[in-house]
Design an enzyme around this catalytic site. Structure first.
Site, PDB file in Angstrom:
ATOM      1  N   GLY A 231       0.771  -1.237   0.000  1.00 43.55           N
ATOM      2  CA  GLY A 231       0.000   0.000   0.000  1.00 43.55           C
ATOM      3  C   GLY A 231       0.800   1.282   0.000  1.00 43.55           C
ATOM      4  O   GLY A 231       0.284   2.328   0.390  1.00 43.55           O
ATOM      5  N   SER A 232       2.058   1.237  -0.478  1.00 49.03           N
ATOM      6  CA  SER A 232       2.813   2.496  -0.454  1.00 49.03           C
ATOM      7  C   SER A 232       2.288   3.486  -1.497  1.00 49.03           C
ATOM      8  O   SER A 232       2.327   4.701  -1.278  1.00 49.03           O
ATOM      9  CB  SER A 232       4.308   2.237  -0.640  1.00 49.03           C
ATOM     10  OG  SER A 232       4.595   1.794  -1.931  1.00 49.03           O
TER      11      SER A 232
ATOM     12  N   MET B 252      -3.630  -7.373  -7.170  1.00 44.16           N
ATOM     13  CA  MET B 252      -3.022  -8.554  -7.785  1.00 44.16           C
ATOM     14  C   MET B 252      -4.033  -9.451  -8.489  1.00 44.16           C
ATOM     15  O   MET B 252      -3.968 -10.676  -8.372  1.00 44.16           O
ATOM     16  CB  MET B 252      -2.248  -9.340  -6.725  1.00 44.16           C
ATOM     17  CG  MET B 252      -1.132  -8.528  -6.069  1.00 44.16           C
ATOM     18  SD  MET B 252       0.029  -7.848  -7.260  1.00 44.16           S
ATOM     19  CE  MET B 252       0.908  -9.338  -7.693  1.00 44.16           C
ATOM     20  N   ARG B 253      -4.944  -8.846  -9.197  1.00 46.40           N
ATOM     21  CA  ARG B 253      -5.908  -9.637  -9.972  1.00 46.40           C
ATOM     22  C   ARG B 253      -6.082  -9.026 -11.346  1.00 46.40           C
ATOM     23  O   ARG B 253      -6.033  -7.797 -11.484  1.00 46.40           O
ATOM     24  CB  ARG B 253      -7.274  -9.657  -9.288  1.00 46.40           C
ATOM     25  CG  ARG B 253      -7.293 -10.564  -8.110  1.00 46.40           C
ATOM     26  CD  ARG B 253      -8.589 -10.499  -7.354  1.00 46.40           C
ATOM     27  NE  ARG B 253      -8.409 -11.261  -6.139  1.00 46.40           N
ATOM     28  CZ  ARG B 253      -8.653 -12.565  -6.021  1.00 46.40           C
ATOM     29  NH1 ARG B 253      -9.181 -13.230  -7.038  1.00 46.40           N
ATOM     30  NH2 ARG B 253      -8.408 -13.195  -4.907  1.00 46.40           N
ATOM     31  N   ILE B 254      -6.309  -9.898 -12.318  1.00 43.19           N
ATOM     32  CA  ILE B 254      -6.577  -9.413 -13.668  1.00 43.19           C
ATOM     33  C   ILE B 254      -8.047  -9.016 -13.742  1.00 43.19           C
ATOM     34  O   ILE B 254      -8.931  -9.762 -13.300  1.00 43.19           O
ATOM     35  CB  ILE B 254      -6.212 -10.494 -14.696  1.00 43.19           C
ATOM     36  CG1 ILE B 254      -4.681 -10.673 -14.672  1.00 43.19           C
ATOM     37  CG2 ILE B 254      -6.689 -10.103 -16.093  1.00 43.19           C
ATOM     38  CD1 ILE B 254      -4.162 -11.780 -15.538  1.00 43.19           C
TER      39      ILE B 254
ATOM     40  N   HIS C 206       2.527   0.707 -12.898  1.00 45.59           N
ATOM     41  CA  HIS C 206       3.325  -0.484 -13.180  1.00 45.59           C
ATOM     42  C   HIS C 206       4.812  -0.115 -13.095  1.00 45.59           C
ATOM     43  O   HIS C 206       5.221   0.931 -13.612  1.00 45.59           O
ATOM     44  CB  HIS C 206       2.980  -1.016 -14.581  1.00 45.59           C
ATOM     45  CG  HIS C 206       3.706  -2.283 -14.901  1.00 45.59           C
ATOM     46  ND1 HIS C 206       3.339  -3.500 -14.396  1.00 45.59           N
ATOM     47  CD2 HIS C 206       4.813  -2.509 -15.652  1.00 45.59           C
ATOM     48  CE1 HIS C 206       4.168  -4.434 -14.817  1.00 45.59           C
ATOM     49  NE2 HIS C 206       5.075  -3.852 -15.584  1.00 45.59           N
TER      50      HIS C 206
ATOM     51  N   GLU D 207      -8.393  -3.866 -21.861  1.00 47.14           N
ATOM     52  CA  GLU D 207      -8.740  -5.260 -21.579  1.00 47.14           C
ATOM     53  C   GLU D 207      -7.537  -6.200 -21.552  1.00 47.14           C
ATOM     54  O   GLU D 207      -7.685  -7.383 -21.268  1.00 47.14           O
ATOM     55  CB  GLU D 207      -9.824  -5.722 -22.566  1.00 47.14           C
ATOM     56  CG  GLU D 207     -11.135  -4.981 -22.288  1.00 47.14           C
ATOM     57  CD  GLU D 207     -12.272  -5.331 -23.218  1.00 47.14           C
ATOM     58  OE1 GLU D 207     -12.238  -6.435 -23.793  1.00 47.14           O
ATOM     59  OE2 GLU D 207     -13.183  -4.497 -23.368  1.00 47.14           O
ATOM     60  N   GLY D 208      -6.346  -5.686 -21.844  1.00 47.45           N
ATOM     61  CA  GLY D 208      -5.146  -6.519 -21.772  1.00 47.45           C
ATOM     62  C   GLY D 208      -4.451  -6.346 -20.425  1.00 47.45           C
ATOM     63  O   GLY D 208      -4.921  -5.626 -19.545  1.00 47.45           O
TER      64      GLY D 208
ATOM     65  N   GLU E 277       7.368   6.112  -8.473  1.00 46.04           N
ATOM     66  CA  GLU E 277       5.946   5.729  -8.482  1.00 46.04           C
ATOM     67  C   GLU E 277       5.159   6.676  -7.593  1.00 46.04           C
ATOM     68  O   GLU E 277       4.069   7.139  -7.947  1.00 46.04           O
ATOM     69  CB  GLU E 277       5.776   4.288  -7.991  1.00 46.04           C
ATOM     70  CG  GLU E 277       6.376   3.249  -8.907  1.00 46.04           C
ATOM     71  CD  GLU E 277       6.025   1.831  -8.469  1.00 46.04           C
ATOM     72  OE1 GLU E 277       4.901   1.612  -7.992  1.00 46.04           O
ATOM     73  OE2 GLU E 277       6.878   0.937  -8.603  1.00 46.04           O
TER      74      GLU E 277
HETATM   75  C1  GRF Z   1       4.179  -1.295  -7.139  1.00 46.22           C
HETATM   76  O1  GRF Z   1       5.496  -1.548  -7.536  1.00 46.22           O
HETATM   77  C2  GRF Z   1       3.281  -1.095  -8.340  1.00 46.22           C
HETATM   78  O2  GRF Z   1       3.934  -0.485  -9.410  1.00 46.22           O
HETATM   79  C3  GRF Z   1       2.906  -2.505  -8.698  1.00 46.22           C
HETATM   80  O3  GRF Z   1       2.753  -3.167  -7.461  1.00 46.22           O
HETATM   81  C4  GRF Z   1       3.542  -2.505  -6.470  1.00 46.22           C
HETATM   82  C5  GRF Z   1       2.605  -2.120  -5.376  1.00 46.22           C
HETATM   83  O4  GRF Z   1       3.296  -1.571  -4.282  1.00 46.22           O
HETATM   84  N1  GRF Z   1       1.717  -2.546  -9.514  1.00 46.22           N
HETATM   85  P1  GRF Z   1       2.506  -0.872  -3.119  1.00 46.22           P
HETATM   86  O5  GRF Z   1       1.506  -1.918  -2.581  1.00 46.22           O
HETATM   87  O6  GRF Z   1       1.806   0.322  -3.673  1.00 46.22           O
HETATM   88  O7  GRF Z   1       3.531  -0.514  -2.082  1.00 46.22           O
END
Ligand code: GRF
Length: 225
Positions: free
Chosen positions: A17-18, A91-93, A110, A143-144, A175
């Site tokens: 969750g950062s 973590m899901r599509i 990403h 959708e990809g 990020e």
């Molecule tokens: C990050 O590296 C993000 O780019 C990827 O998953 C990670 C999530 O990190 N999709 P966090 O949970 O936001 O710390």
């Protein structure tokens, strides 16, 4: 959106969750034009839920067991009156019907310069490939998997001796900058989606979509709360 109203965000997150924290922190500034209204997680003990509750934001675990997970997520988002959905380590599509339901209103972050290294372990793939420049991308979701139109990117150098962990830490610093910036640009009405191209209007124009840290000015390690 009426003047003075802040954009309402629904954040989908499964883990640490950062990035959620970066959005929560940005929203604490009164001048920031968006606020996190709802956090949903498919993991009952995710740090994301704790971070949201500590910030006084509604946070719910959505049980992934029963069928119709994404229908339930969509209903919660709509009930909360969210304008924009931000995936942050979710973590899901996402199924196509969910993507269509929120078309043009759903973002992801990403840890690579897409279209390089989509999918899991992007930073490991960058180290193994020996690239000199890695980075991160905020994109609209289509959708990809990690294929949607690119909104913002930050270039992050790969230094001698980097491993997956050190590169991930450095990328994460960026990020945390580009996700709140991307949301700000949308909230300010400066983002126009045209097919696969994302146009950024106003100050900085298209240049606002690219962040390049100065050489030598990149911390090898930094706070990644
Ligand atoms: C990050 O590296 C993000 O780019 C990827 O998953 C990670 C999530 O990190 N999709 P966090 O949970 O936001 O710390």
């Amino acid at each position: 959106m009426s003047p003075g109203r802040r954009l309402r965000l629904a954040v989908l997150a499964s883990g640490r969750g950062s990035n959620l924290q970066a959005l929560l922190d940005a929203g604490k500034e009164r001048s920031y034009p968006a606020e996190v209204a709802l956090v949903l997680s498919d993991k009952v003990d995710a740090a994301t839920l704790r971070r949201a509750r500590e910030a006084g934001v509604a946070a719910e675990w959505i049980d992934p067991g029963p069928p119709g997970l994404f229908g339930r997520i969509g209903e919660r988002i709509e009930k909360a009156g969210a304008d924009l959905v931000c995936c942050a380590g979710f973590m899901r599509i996402l199924p196509p019907e969910f993507v269509r339901r929120f078309a043009g209103r759903i973002l992801n972050i990403h840890p690579s310069l897409l279209p390089s290294f989509p999918g899991l372990h992007a930073q490991r793939k960058a180290v193994r490939a020996g690239v000199r420049i890695a980075g991160c991308t905020v994109h609209f979701i289509d959708e990809g998997v990690d294929t949607g139109p690119v909104l913002l990117q930050a270039a992050v150098p790969v230094l001698a001796g980097d491993d997956e962990e050190s590169l991930s830490e450095r990328i994460l610093l960026y990020e945390h900058q580009i996700y709140p910036l991307a949301v700000r640009l949308i909230a300010e009405g400066r983002v126009r989606l045209e097919g696969r191209r994302v146009h950024i209007e106003g100050a900085g124009g298209e240049g606002a979509g690219f962040i390049s840290p100065p050489l030598g000015g990149v911390p090898a390690h930094g706070k990644t709360s």
